[in-house]
Motif scaffolding. Structure first.
Motif, PDB file in Angstrom:
ATOM      1  N   MET A  55       4.230   2.285  12.277  1.00 22.32           N
ATOM      2  CA  MET A  55       5.582   1.707  12.735  1.00 22.32           C
ATOM      3  C   MET A  55       6.236   0.688  13.290  1.00 22.32           C
ATOM      4  SD  MET A  55       8.894   4.548  12.642  1.00 22.32           S
ATOM      5  CE  MET A  55       8.114   5.085  14.191  1.00 22.32           C
ATOM      6  N   TYR A  56       7.263  -0.619  12.348  1.00 23.69           N
ATOM      7  CA  TYR A  56       7.630  -1.234  13.417  1.00 23.69           C
ATOM      8  C   TYR A  56       8.947  -1.828  13.425  1.00 23.69           C
ATOM      9  CZ  TYR A  56       7.163  -3.990   9.272  1.00 23.69           C
ATOM     10  OH  TYR A  56       7.081  -4.685   7.927  1.00 23.69           O
ATOM     11  N   HIS A  59      15.688  -4.723  11.421  1.00 18.70           N
ATOM     12  CA  HIS A  59      14.896  -3.281  10.537  1.00 18.70           C
ATOM     13  C   HIS A  59      13.940  -3.443  11.389  1.00 18.70           C
ATOM     14  CE1 HIS A  59      17.312  -6.371   8.023  1.00 18.70           C
ATOM     15  NE2 HIS A  59      17.717  -5.223   7.410  1.00 18.70           N
ATOM     16  N   THR A  60      14.025  -1.910  10.826  1.00 18.75           N
ATOM     17  CA  THR A  60      12.444  -0.618  11.419  1.00 18.75           C
ATOM     18  C   THR A  60      12.234  -0.685  10.177  1.00 18.75           C
ATOM     19  OG1 THR A  60      13.231   0.208  13.160  1.00 18.75           O
ATOM     20  CG2 THR A  60      11.772   0.610  12.940  1.00 18.75           C
ATOM     21  N   LYS A  61      10.684  -0.541   9.793  1.00 17.56           N
ATOM     22  CA  LYS A  61      10.071   0.072   8.667  1.00 17.56           C
ATOM     23  C   LYS A  61       8.603   0.038   9.111  1.00 17.56           C
ATOM     24  CE  LYS A  61      11.991  -4.410   6.478  1.00 17.56           C
ATOM     25  NZ  LYS A  61      11.720  -5.578   5.358  1.00 17.56           N
ATOM     26  N   ILE A  62       7.773   0.663   8.321  1.00 16.23           N
ATOM     27  CA  ILE A  62       6.482   1.265   8.139  1.00 16.23           C
ATOM     28  C   ILE A  62       5.591   0.680   6.654  1.00 16.23           C
ATOM     29  CG2 ILE A  62       4.907   3.759   7.572  1.00 16.23           C
ATOM     30  CD1 ILE A  62       7.614   4.846   8.642  1.00 16.23           C
ATOM     31  N   ILE A  63       4.534  -0.136   7.579  1.00 19.64           N
ATOM     32  CA  ILE A  63       3.223  -0.438   6.721  1.00 19.64           C
ATOM     33  C   ILE A  63       2.021   0.444   6.897  1.00 19.64           C
ATOM     34  CG2 ILE A  63       2.552  -2.399   8.541  1.00 19.64           C
ATOM     35  CD1 ILE A  63       1.972  -4.303   6.439  1.00 19.64           C
ATOM     36  N   CYS A  64       1.634   0.614   6.423  1.00 20.84           N
ATOM     37  CA  CYS A  64       0.219   1.038   6.153  1.00 20.84           C
ATOM     38  C   CYS A  64      -0.983  -0.071   5.961  1.00 20.84           C
ATOM     39  CB  CYS A  64       0.067   1.465   4.781  1.00 20.84           C
ATOM     40  SG  CYS A  64       1.036   3.072   4.536  1.00 20.84           S
ATOM     41  N   GLY A  65      -2.156   0.309   6.795  1.00 15.85           N
ATOM     42  CA  GLY A  65      -3.739   0.393   6.327  1.00 15.85           C
ATOM     43  C   GLY A  65      -4.726   0.982   6.314  1.00 15.85           C
ATOM     44  N   GLN A  66      -5.721   0.146   5.587  1.00 13.07           N
ATOM     45  CA  GLN A  66      -6.891   0.283   5.630  1.00 13.07           C
ATOM     46  C   GLN A  66      -8.074   0.510   5.951  1.00 13.07           C
ATOM     47  OE1 GLN A  66      -6.942   2.178   0.655  1.00 13.07           O
ATOM     48  NE2 GLN A  66      -6.913   4.539   1.148  1.00 13.07           N
ATOM     49  N   GLY A 103      10.982   0.636   3.176  1.00 11.55           N
ATOM     50  CA  GLY A 103      12.182   0.174   3.205  1.00 11.55           C
ATOM     51  C   GLY A 103      12.761   0.684   5.015  1.00 11.55           C
ATOM     52  N   ASN A 104      13.700  -0.002   5.503  1.00 11.97           N
ATOM     53  CA  ASN A 104      14.572   0.747   6.388  1.00 11.97           C
ATOM     54  C   ASN A 104      14.245   2.011   6.924  1.00 11.97           C
ATOM     55  OD1 ASN A 104      15.358   0.217   9.463  1.00 11.97           O
ATOM     56  ND2 ASN A 104      16.997  -0.806   8.632  1.00 11.97           N
ATOM     57  N   ILE A 105      14.142   2.871   7.685  1.00 12.20           N
ATOM     58  CA  ILE A 105      14.172   4.143   8.131  1.00 12.20           C
ATOM     59  C   ILE A 105      15.237   4.296   8.291  1.00 12.20           C
ATOM     60  CG2 ILE A 105      11.361   4.149   8.547  1.00 12.20           C
ATOM     61  CD1 ILE A 105      11.901   4.411  11.469  1.00 12.20           C
ATOM     62  N   ASN A 106      15.889   3.310   9.221  1.00 13.21           N
ATOM     63  CA  ASN A 106      17.134   3.647   9.273  1.00 13.21           C
ATOM     64  C   ASN A 106      18.435   4.122   8.624  1.00 13.21           C
ATOM     65  OD1 ASN A 106      20.147   4.517  10.592  1.00 13.21           O
ATOM     66  ND2 ASN A 106      18.474   2.676  12.510  1.00 13.21           N
ATOM     67  N   ASN A 114      -2.630   4.367  -1.276  1.00 11.01           N
ATOM     68  CA  ASN A 114      -3.003   3.593  -2.195  1.00 11.01           C
ATOM     69  C   ASN A 114      -2.123   2.412  -0.905  1.00 11.01           C
ATOM     70  OD1 ASN A 114      -0.270   4.632  -2.126  1.00 11.01           O
ATOM     71  ND2 ASN A 114       0.213   3.893  -4.414  1.00 11.01           N
ATOM     72  N   ARG A 115      -1.719   3.043   0.072  1.00 15.36           N
ATOM     73  CA  ARG A 115      -1.984   1.728   1.269  1.00 15.36           C
ATOM     74  C   ARG A 115      -0.338   1.965   0.928  1.00 15.36           C
ATOM     75  NH1 ARG A 115      -6.138  -0.155  -0.343  1.00 15.36           N
ATOM     76  NH2 ARG A 115      -4.622  -2.028  -1.326  1.00 15.36           N
ATOM     77  N   THR A 116       0.614   3.393   1.156  1.00 10.20           N
ATOM     78  CA  THR A 116       2.425   3.071   0.610  1.00 10.20           C
ATOM     79  C   THR A 116       2.636   4.457   1.405  1.00 10.20           C
ATOM     80  OG1 THR A 116       1.965   4.560  -1.489  1.00 10.20           O
ATOM     81  CG2 THR A 116       2.314   1.855  -1.371  1.00 10.20           C
ATOM     82  N   ILE A 117       4.081   3.959   1.535  1.00 11.23           N
ATOM     83  CA  ILE A 117       4.191   5.793   2.176  1.00 11.23           C
ATOM     84  C   ILE A 117       5.962   5.714   1.113  1.00 11.23           C
ATOM     85  CG2 ILE A 117       6.434   5.782   4.086  1.00 11.23           C
ATOM     86  CD1 ILE A 117       3.819   6.656   5.165  1.00 11.23           C
ATOM     87  N   SER A 118       5.884   6.890   0.692  1.00 11.72           N
ATOM     88  CA  SER A 118       6.898   7.234   0.152  1.00 11.72           C
ATOM     89  C   SER A 118       7.843   8.158   1.082  1.00 11.72           C
ATOM     90  CB  SER A 118       6.324   8.722  -0.573  1.00 11.72           C
ATOM     91  OG  SER A 118       5.242   7.696  -1.661  1.00 11.72           O
TER      92      SER A 118
END
Length: 288
Positions: free
Chosen positions: A92-93, A98-105, A119-122, A172-176
């Motif tokens: 989370m960054y 904007h505050t977002k989340i990105i995934c990585g493996q 998308g923005n968490i706010n 699949n390196r995504t957040i729902s």
């Protein structure tokens, strides 16, 4: 008395005798220089060598490659968390406003494969101050095979309350992220920390800034988009905290909440969780 015990042989008793004025020496060949008065060892070749320290490199250290994801070029203070069900890290960054989340493996060779930002968490589509995350294992939540991601953030600009949101981490390196944003603090959230403590429960600790000290509550995650909260409790004697953190639970299920008071002193309180009830131990000062 300066005597030594001397054997009398197989058929006689030992006896005490004076140390001879000469003898009791051995001549050996030195292997290298030996300084006076230094201890020596006898080597496998029969020579003696001065005792010394030796050093040998065990291996050459290796380092994983540092990368910068093109998807988060202006990130502020990324917060990492790991999902075991997806074998994926979520970061989370803050990206500008904007505050977002990105995934990585991370693969076995230490190489990253990054997904795309969420998308923005706010809910107000602005950046979220003082946000934190927790992962609840899928095995503790009914109706989902993915770990549940919990996010809390300060609604800013807005009423500055703490808003809670759930989602899932996908392989699949995504957040729902679910659409719901729920005000669970009913007042200012200045700093926050969350930790999953087992049985679908999360312990949230947060400060209200300059007026109302450190608070804590249990969040019971019952589904990928459903939860309930326990009663808010006051933690310790602090009335102004600029930092708060919740530890991982120990083998007895207890966690430690640490925070600073208005004088900048570091405090700690142990917390036990039963259902959504928090039982706090005695406050201690860690840097006294």
């Amino acid at each position: 008395s300066g005597q030594v015990l001397t054997s009398g042989g197989a058929s006689a008793a030992p006896s005490w005798a004076a140390i001879p004025p000469a003898g009791n020496t051995v001549d050996l060949v030195a292997d290298g220089a030996i300084a006076a008065g230094k201890p020596v060892i006898i080597k496998s070749n029969g020579k003696v060598e001065q005792v010394k320290e030796s050093y040998a490199a065990l291996s050459t250290p290796t380092y994983d490659t540092e990368i910068q994801s093109a998807n988060m070029p202006s990130a502020y203070c990324p917060i990492p968390i790991y999902s075991a069900s997806a074998d994926t890290y979520a970061f989370m960054y803050r990206d500008s406003d904007h505050t977002k989340i990105i995934c990585g493996q991370l693969n076995s060779s230490g190489q990253w494969t990054m997904g795309s930002p969420s998308g923005n968490i706010n809910s107000s589509n602005d950046y979220s101050q003082h946000a934190s995350m927790a992962i609840v294992p899928a095995s503790e939540v009914s109706g989902t095979s993915n770990d549940v991601l919990a996010v809390i953030y300060r609604e800013y600009p807005g009423n500055n309350d703490g808003y809670f949101r759930l989602g899932t981490v996908n392989n699949n390196r995504t957040i729902s992220l679910n659409s719901g944003h729920t005000d669970i603090t009913g007042g200012d959230l200045f700093r926050s920390s969350m930790q999953a403590v087992g049985n679908g429960k999360i312990l949230l600790a947060y400060s209200r800034g300059s007026s109302d000290g450190v608070k804590a509550m249990v969040i019971d995650v019952t589904g990928s988009n459903s939860f309930s909260t326990g009663s808010e409790v006051s933690v310790g004697s602090s009335t102004n905290s600029n930092g708060v953190h919740v530890s991982e639970p120990d083998s007895n299920g207890k966690v430690i909440i640490t925070y600073t008071n208005s004088s900048g002193n570091l405090k700690a309180v142990a917390a036990s969780i039963s259902g959504t009830t928090i039982t706090l131990g005695t406050e201690v000062e860690l840097d006294s």
